[in-house]
Design a protein around this motif. Structure first.
Motif, PDB file in Angstrom:
ATOM      1  N   THR A  32       0.443 -22.799  -3.692  1.00  0.00           N
ATOM      2  CA  THR A  32       1.483 -22.371  -4.649  1.00  0.00           C
ATOM      3  C   THR A  32       0.870 -21.920  -5.967  1.00  0.00           C
ATOM      4  O   THR A  32       1.523 -21.231  -6.751  1.00  0.00           O
ATOM      5  CB  THR A  32       2.496 -23.503  -4.921  1.00  0.00           C
ATOM      6  N   TYR A  39       8.727 -22.678  -5.881  1.00  0.00           N
ATOM      7  CA  TYR A  39       8.587 -23.009  -4.471  1.00  0.00           C
ATOM      8  C   TYR A  39       9.249 -24.357  -4.175  1.00  0.00           C
ATOM      9  O   TYR A  39       9.271 -25.244  -5.028  1.00  0.00           O
ATOM     10  CB  TYR A  39       7.100 -23.098  -4.083  1.00  0.00           C
ATOM     11  N   THR A  75       4.983 -22.535 -10.576  1.00  0.00           N
ATOM     12  CA  THR A  75       3.585 -22.279 -10.927  1.00  0.00           C
ATOM     13  C   THR A  75       3.416 -21.036 -11.810  1.00  0.00           C
ATOM     14  O   THR A  75       2.300 -20.551 -11.985  1.00  0.00           O
ATOM     15  CB  THR A  75       2.731 -22.109  -9.656  1.00  0.00           C
ATOM     16  N   SER A 100      -7.436 -20.772  -4.534  1.00  0.00           N
ATOM     17  CA  SER A 100      -6.216 -20.257  -5.169  1.00  0.00           C
ATOM     18  C   SER A 100      -6.493 -19.725  -6.567  1.00  0.00           C
ATOM     19  O   SER A 100      -5.981 -18.665  -6.958  1.00  0.00           O
ATOM     20  CB  SER A 100      -5.151 -21.366  -5.239  1.00  0.00           C
ATOM     21  N   GLN A 223       9.979 -16.941  -2.720  1.00  0.00           N
ATOM     22  CA  GLN A 223      10.324 -17.745  -1.550  1.00  0.00           C
ATOM     23  C   GLN A 223      11.802 -17.597  -1.244  1.00  0.00           C
ATOM     24  O   GLN A 223      12.655 -17.791  -2.121  1.00  0.00           O
ATOM     25  CB  GLN A 223       9.967 -19.210  -1.800  1.00  0.00           C
TER      26      GLN A 223
END
Length: 419
Positions: A32, A39, A75, A100, A223
């Motif tokens: 994420t 999310y 995030t 990430s 999402q």
């Protein structure tokens, strides 16, 4: 600090519900951070490793809300690129934010990872992989500091299969400038779950056996619906092992039977009966006498190293001699000394444990050394006559959600006390 106290020798019967996978939840949560957004992740176990990952994401700038087994995470404000020692030292999977952060910010500074004391688990495959994909790493002061070059993406073949290495390189490649192809990748269900999560957000990832192709995208999609983590196959395998102790009969619900083929074969080889009673339910019935067997640990889809210790706790009461060959972490036998305190007869030579079955075990005070070993000590204590104590159970709480409560539901006499 707490310890677990067990009065063993009681037959366990009933149903237990398997929690979401620890080893899927952690990389998905790390993912994420790859692209700013909101999310929701469901079926996340309430364990200390998840709490550590959430603290790490908050340190990077994320906003987190954890209720029951659902996590909401924002995030968008992540801007920091450092994963500090105080968090990474306690959990190896913290290193997953490395990929990430490289994918999102083009740089990352990550402390050398910690976790269980089960032998050497080198980080070199991550470093070599990142280098091949255009991310250069310097090592100093206990930190790994990586930065992107002008050309990211490319090809890399793992010389050793590694789950977190595979996941890290996937995460660093989704937003790269060029196509990435990874060879000899880990094929564990948890890797597949991460790919499915990223694909649900618009990532273009094609997996065919041990080869993974990532065609880069410039952004991820919002999402559209919550993502549900797969069931924890290692927890399910732990209860399969426990159900094989003579006198036990356990129904295991909310599991994924296709992820348990090798664990099931191993359990059936000791004489247990395993029946599929629905899409997500297995019932294990113990044999009149545990038969000896020989097992080798290997990368998925073969028998997992994370169930080696639990199976050993069953074989200590087998009617004969068994051999367990540990091919993943040759030193992963710290639990042997603790099982011997119960009366188990186990000898070690290199990466092979020879287990001579005994007629019974007697309760003792033991000390957990790692996550899965702690589960094996519980199985041993539950099988033994008399009272046992298992100390340093923070290892257990890293990966098993409320396992003492689940065992109480099966009839176990088990509780926690302050040390």
């Amino acid at each position: 600090m707490e310890k677990i106290v067990i009065e063993g020798g009681v037959a366990l019967k009933g149903s237990v519900e398997i929690s979401g996978s620890k080893n899927s939840s952690l990389p998905i949560l790390a993912a994420t951070a790859l692209f700013g957004g909101e999310y929701k992740i469901n079926n996340v176990p309430r364990i200390s490793d998840v709490e550590t990952m959430l603290k790490l994401l908050e340190t990077l700038g994320a906003e987190v809300f954890f209720e029951k087994n659902s996590i909401s995470i924002d995030t968008k404000k992540i801007s920091k690129h450092e994963a500090p020692y105080d968090l990474v030292k306690t959990m190896r999977a913290s290193v997953l934010v490395w990929g990430s952060l490289l994918g999102r910010l083009g740089r990352a500074r990550v402390s050398f990872p910690g976790g269980c004391a089960i032998g050497d688990r080198p980080i070199d495959q991550h470093i070599k992989g990142f280098d091949a994909l255009g991310y250069k790493t310097n090592i100093g002061g206990g930190y790994l500091e990586s930065v992107s070059t002008k050309r990211t993406g490319g090809n890399y073949k793992f010389t050793v299969k590694t789950v977190t290495g595979t996941e890290n390189l996937i995460l660093s490649s989704v937003l790269a400038k060029n196509k990435t192809t990874l060879y000899n990748c880990a094929v564990e269900p948890e890797v597949e779950d991460l790919i499915n999560f990223l694909s649900s957000l618009g990532a273009t990832i094609n997996q065919k056996g041990g080869t993974i192709e990532i065609s880069p995208v410039t952004s991820l999609d919002p999402q559209s619906e919550p993502y549900s983590v797969i069931p924890d196959r290692i927890e399910a395998g732990t209860f399969l092992a426990l159900g094989s102790v003579v006198g036990n009969e356990i129904e295991i619900s909310n599991c994924e039977p296709r992820h348990l083929d090798e664990a099931r074969k191993a359990i059936e080889s000791v004489g247990s009966k395993v029946e599929k009673q629905g899409l997500s339910v297995l019932k294990v019935s113990s044999p009149p006498t545990v038969s000896p067997t020989n097992i080798e640990t290997n990368p998925h889809p073969l028998f997992p190293t994370d169930l080696q210790a639990q199976l050993m706790s069953v074989l200590v009461l087998a009617n004969g001699v068994s051999k367990i060959t540990e091919n993943i972490f040759p030193n992963r036998f710290i639990h042997v000394a603790e099982l011997r305190k119960l009366g188990a007869e186990i000898s070690l030579k290199g990466n092979v444990a020879t287990v001579c079955g005994v007629k019974g075990l007697i309760g003792a005070t033991m000390q957990a050394s790692d996550l899965r070993a702690s589960a094996s000590l519980l199985i041993g204590a539950l099988s033994a006559k008399g009272k046992s104590e298992v100390r340093r159970i923070y290892h257990l709480d890293r990966g098993y959600e409320s396992i003492d409560n689940k065992l109480q539901g099966l009839g176990a006499r088990i509780w926690r006390e302050k040390e």
